[in-house]
Design a protein around this motif. Structure first.
Motif, short mmCIF file in Angstrom:
data_model
loop_
_atom_site.label_atom_id
_atom_site.label_comp_id
_atom_site.label_asym_id
_atom_site.label_seq_id
_atom_site.Cartn_x
_atom_site.Cartn_y
_atom_site.Cartn_z
N PRO A 493 -0.98 -8.31 -2.29
CA PRO A 493 -1.89 -8.68 -1.63
C PRO A 493 -1.90 -9.01 -0.61
CG PRO A 493 -1.63 -10.01 -3.70
CD PRO A 493 0.27 -8.99 -3.33
N LYS A 494 -0.23 -9.61 -0.32
CA LYS A 494 0.18 -9.61 1.60
C LYS A 494 1.11 -9.58 1.92
CE LYS A 494 -1.90 -14.65 1.98
NZ LYS A 494 -1.66 -16.00 2.21
N THR A 495 1.43 -8.67 2.72
CA THR A 495 3.02 -7.45 3.52
C THR A 495 3.31 -7.84 4.57
OG1 THR A 495 3.53 -5.34 2.89
CG2 THR A 495 1.01 -5.41 3.69
N PRO A 496 3.99 -8.04 4.82
CA PRO A 496 4.96 -7.55 6.40
C PRO A 496 4.72 -6.28 6.69
CG PRO A 496 6.34 -8.65 5.31
CD PRO A 496 4.99 -8.28 4.39
N PHE A 497 4.79 -5.39 6.42
CA PHE A 497 5.35 -4.13 6.40
C PHE A 497 3.17 -3.54 7.05
CE2 PHE A 497 7.81 -4.63 2.97
CZ PHE A 497 9.40 -3.97 3.53
N TYR A 498 3.62 -2.92 7.84
CA TYR A 498 2.71 -2.04 9.24
C TYR A 498 2.09 -1.03 8.34
CZ TYR A 498 -0.58 -0.94 12.65
OH TYR A 498 -1.55 0.10 13.17
N ALA A 499 0.73 -0.71 7.71
CA ALA A 499 0.93 0.70 7.34
C ALA A 499 0.14 1.43 8.29
CB ALA A 499 -0.32 0.44 6.40
N GLU A 500 0.70 2.65 8.09
CA GLU A 500 -0.07 3.80 9.39
C GLU A 500 -1.09 3.93 9.43
OE1 GLU A 500 1.01 8.88 9.98
OE2 GLU A 500 1.81 7.67 8.21
N SER A 501 -1.53 3.70 10.52
CA SER A 501 -2.70 4.16 11.00
C SER A 501 -2.86 3.84 12.42
CB SER A 501 -3.94 2.92 10.33
OG SER A 501 -3.47 1.71 11.31
N GLY A 502 -3.88 4.13 13.58
CA GLY A 502 -4.13 4.33 14.74
C GLY A 502 -3.34 4.82 16.00
N GLY A 503 -2.40 6.21 15.01
CA GLY A 503 -1.55 6.62 15.96
C GLY A 503 0.06 6.14 14.98
N GLN A 504 0.15 5.06 15.11
CA GLN A 504 1.68 4.32 14.89
C GLN A 504 2.04 4.15 13.36
OE1 GLN A 504 1.67 0.12 15.66
NE2 GLN A 504 3.57 -0.29 14.11
N VAL A 505 3.10 4.64 13.46
CA VAL A 505 3.69 4.68 11.97
C VAL A 505 3.67 4.01 10.78
CG1 VAL A 505 5.19 7.13 12.83
CG2 VAL A 505 6.51 5.01 12.04
N GLY A 506 3.79 3.97 9.81
CA GLY A 506 4.01 3.14 8.69
C GLY A 506 5.51 2.37 8.89
#
Length: 875
Positions: A493-506
């Motif tokens: 439900p909550k995560t400190p990991f950034y998901a790949e989007s907007g050109g930035q890798v996950g």
């Protein structure tokens, strides 16, 4: 009312009824490969209707830019010949996402259309159609709008039932039609009554879609829990009605473009029916061209760019038929930008860029037309029974943009006719291919397992946070309650990991046991299978269960490097706009830990001075160590502050604005450094072209820039040692060496030519009908020497056929030369091709000089000997 007033009235009316006014989305649909172009107002709300996206409003209104010129919705061939077909048009719409339904939708529509305070259309000019089984709609039109039942007509699925795809939301629709009067009727149909003559006298002005069912794969329809509304009113159509025009092309949003086209092409509108078509086609296509290129689509040989190229070339082709041979369309697109500026002020930012793209395409088309003429002539020479094959005619039409009318004129010169049936067959094949490649429902289906995954909250500005497993997905894409080892996916439900989007890798990292902090799983990547969701790809080291509490630990060095590169792309974008001009727009990016890649719109290679200035500006900002500010605000407010939105990117109503004060302000959901100084250093390592009008820069920052500097410095020192030079004099030494090398190469070329010339004294050919024939092997000669020797022998013997071959390291070079007096009977290109084929190669060229190559040296003697028999037969 003017077109601008009609547009504003529609939006104002629904804003007054509690609807959120949403700006038009790009013509290039964001994250939707099922659509070629945005072709309806509901496109940007598709995921809301499907329940995949939540918004903070349940009512919306918009005026959407649309293009219908490819795939399933393709009006291209009709444009210019009818009153109402367009490639580009504007779609007014109001939408309810589970809020109001039929009763209010009908009431709103009727009030806006008929009230003297709004559009004030006489009620006796209006008719309504409904789906044949929709008793509710008929009742509501009668009771709410007060329409007599003799003006309400029931039609079948083809006209009054809408569906998003083969499965999913669908429902009946209801249309409002306007009676333009007998003068608008098609020839011979003046006395027909509604609903006949729908394309002439009676025009549909508004379609109300009642989205109330969910269709399953077996065709079963079940009621939706929250029925919705999707309506569409073509601005050009309603403007024609309100301005008293029979044709959309006579409204104030289009007619000025027709008149400007007439000025450019020296044609008076209304004087010649055929030339009127040319003017209408160009007016429409100039609108589509201006808006598509502004939205980041460029002419290309596939996909959206291919359709844009077809639109542009159709305009140019028709202009050429009317006698125009000089570039003109680029002037027309600039006029469109000025005309549409009140509603789309952003068009003025890209006028120069659009004009440059269009003019280059006009020049390219002029060159292509010359190639098309040559192709036509070649095909005409080989035509059987005086008929140009349909496949050839279609290639001329589709690839080279040569209209059938033009082909007819050219065919008459050769005494030919065109296989129109074959042409039609090829056209249908192409349309089938287009429909298949943009089919809609099949291509971007979200796997069933992800459809009910709830949105996740991204915990920013931390490297570590507690997480709870809410869902586990096995490698087979099945939900499971526990995974013991191997590959899997996990949802929190909550995560400190950034998901790949907007050109930035996950992000990557590890999942730790909440108590022992032992590694439980390796996080190998994070992505979004649908908007708002976050799914983590993991390699399981210890058993994981749904409900288990863990600690998510982000790989800090990799995230830090990615953040440096991401903020650097913002600095780079701003610097490019300062150095090259405000026409520069981001056209794509990749932000990884080890580098950044930035694509941008610009039409020329950057000079060394420009690159150095961009680097200087970026590093100046880094040295200033400015604080990076991030604010969250509504999209409209953000755009009003001057924040840049990016081509094709889809934004929610709440957006993050990343700002380096006084230098850069962009909408961005990615992760960034706290201060520009955290980037350390910025260095461009590559600049080049990736397509017409789009350049690419690759760069490194931080430790990556340091490593690049160290590698370059070491290479420079090594070069200095080899040249016995210092770091500061290496360049001077290299330049001297290159000058010496050029001099030596010239001397070597002279020696080679002398050696080749000397061979002419020793080589003897065979005489045949007054000509000299020679097929000979002369080793250790390169192609240039072979050409020189062949040319010398041809000049010496005057009437000659020469084939020379040289073998070097198993590669065979072949050259053929034929004197001008013999080329009608013996062609060098064909001759060298036959020889090359016998030695396992290929060849070709002009009738008087040609080259080939091969690999099979053992077959060369026989191949050369065959030349004499071949030439003898030809002579």
């Amino acid at each position: 009312m003017t077109g601008n007033e009609i547009r504003a009235k529609f939006l104002d009316y629904f804003a007054g009824q509690g609807h959120r006014t949403v700006r038009s989305s790009s013509l290039a649909p964001a994250n939707d490969p099922t659509l070629l172009f945005t072709n309806a107002g509901m496109n940007q709300f598709k995921e809301v209707f499907l329940g995949l996206e939540k918004r903070d409003y349940s009512r919306a209104t918009s005026c959407q830019k649309c293009v219908r010129a490819g795939g399933k919705h393709n009006d291209l061939e009709n444009v210019g010949y009818t009153r109402r077909h367009h490639t580009f048009f504007e779609m007014l719409g109001n939408f309810s996402f589970g809020d109001y339904f039929k009763k209010k939708a009908i009431a709103y529509a009727w009030e806006l259309v008929t009230s003297p305070n709004w559009y004030g259309i006489p009620k006796d000019k209006l008719y309504v159609t409904i789906f044949r089984e929709d008793d509710d709609a008929e009742k509501l039109w009668h009771t709410v709008a007060g329409i007599s039942k003799d003006r309400i007509f029931r039609l079948d699925e083809a006209d009054n039932f809408w569906q998003m795809g083969e499965t999913g939301p669908c429902g009946p629709c209801s249309e409002i039609h306007y009676d333009l009067g007998p003068e608008a009727a098609e020839p011979g149909r003046k006395h027909e009554q509604f609903p006949s003559d729908g394309g002439g006298r009676f025009v549909e002005i508004w379609n109300l879609v009642f989205m109330q069912f969910d269709r399953t794969a077996d065709g079963k329809m079940t009621p939706l829990p929250h029925p919705s509304i999707d309506t569409g009113m073509g601005l050009e159509r309603i403007a024609a009605v309100l301005q008293g025009k029979l044709s959309n092309y006579d409204i104030d949003l289009v007619r000025p473009i027709i008149d400007r086209t007439g000025d450019l092409l020296n044609i008076e509108y209304g004087a010649d029916a055929k030339k009127d078509v040319v003017l209408r086609i160009n007016a429409d296509h100039a609108r589509a061209t201006e808006f598509l290129i502004h939205d980041g689509i460029l002419p290309a040989n596939e996909g959206r760019g291919y359709v844009l190229r077809k639109i542009m070339r159709r305009a140019m082709r028709n202009a050429r038929l009317a006698g125009e041979t000089e570039p003109y369309l680029y002037k027309l697109t600039a006029f469109v930008a000025e005309l549409m500026k009140p509603a789309y002020p952003e068009l003025t930012e890209s006028v120069e860029r659009v004009a440059r793209v269009v003019r280059d395409e006009e020049n390219r088309y002029a060159a292509t037309f010359q190639v098309a003429e040559r192709f036509f002539h070649d095909e005409a020479k080989s035509a059987v029974d005086g008929v140009l094959p349909g496949a050839a005619a279609f290639k001329l039409y589709d690839t080279y943009g040569l209209a059938l009318d033009e082909q007819d004129d050219m065919a008459r010169e050769f005494g030919l006719s065109i296989d129109r049936e074959g042409f039609t067959t090829e056209m249908e094949k192409q349309r089938a291919r287009a429909r298949a490649s943009w089919r809609g429902a099949d291509k971007a289906q979200i796997a069933e397992v992800y459809k009910d995954v709830p949105p996740a909250e991204f915990v920013r500005d931390t490297w570590e946070a507690p997480v709870e497993v809410s869902r586990l997905i096995a490698s087979s894409k099945e939900p499971v309650s526990e995974v013991f080892e191997g590959q899997a996916e996990v949802v929190f439900p909550k995560t400190p990991f950034y998901a790949e989007s907007g050109g930035q890798v996950g992000d990557t990292g590890v999942l730790l046991d909440a108590e022992t902090r032992e590694d439980v799983a390796i996080v190998e990547g994070v992505y979004r299978p649908k908007p708002g969701t976050t799914v983590h790809k993991i390699r399981v080291l210890r058993p994981i269960q749904v409900g288990q509490k863990l600690i998510g630990h982000v790989d800090r060095p990799l995230r830090g490097a990615t953040m440096r590169n991401h903020t650097a792309t913002h600095l780079l974008h701003a610097a490019l706009r300062q150095v090259l001009g405000t026409h520069v727009k981001q056209a794509g990016s990749v932000v990884e830990p080890n580098r950044l890649r930035f694509d941008f719109t610009h039409y020329a290679a950057m000079t060394q001075d420009e690159l150095l200035e961009v680097e200087r500006l970026v590093n100046e900002q880094i040295l200033a160590n400015t604080a990076v500010h991030t604010d969250v605000m509504e999209l409209e407010q953000a755009l009003q502050t001057g924040a840049m939105a990016l081509f094709g990117e889809k934004y929610g109503e709440q957006v993050r604005v990343v700002q380096i004060p006084g230098f850069s302000r962009e909408l961005c959901g990615g992760t960034h450094v706290n201060r520009t100084g955290d980037i350390g250093l910025f260095k461009v390592i590559y600049e080049g072209s990736i397509s017409a009008g789009v350049r690419r820069i690759e760069a490194v920052t931080g430790t990556g820039a340091l490593e690049r500097f160290q590698q370059t410095s070491a290479s420079l020192q090594k070069a200095g040692q080899l040249l016995h030079a210092t770091d500061t004099t290496v360049l001077e030494h290299v330049e001297k060496m290159l000058e010496q090398q050029k001099l030596l190469e010239k001397q070597l070329e002279l020696i080679k030519n002398k050696v080749a010339q000397s061979q002419t004294e020793h080589l003897q050919g065979r005489s045949l009908n007054g000509a000299t024939i020679l097929a000979h092997r002369v080793d250790d000669m390169d192609r240039a020497q072979l050409r020189t020797l062949a040319d010398s022998l041809r000049n010496k013997w005057r009437s000659a056929v020469i084939v020379l071959a040289s073998v070097t390291d198993s590669d065979i070079a072949i050259v053929s030369a034929v004197s001008k007096d013999l080329t009608k009977k013996v062609q060098a290109g064909r001759l060298v091709g036959e020889v090359a084929k016998q030695v396992g190669g290929k060849g070709g060229g002009r009738p008087d000089m040609a080259e080939g190559a091969g690999k099979d040296a053992a077959s060369l003697p026989k191949a050369l000997e065959s030349v004499y028999d071949t030439v003898a037969a030809l002579l």
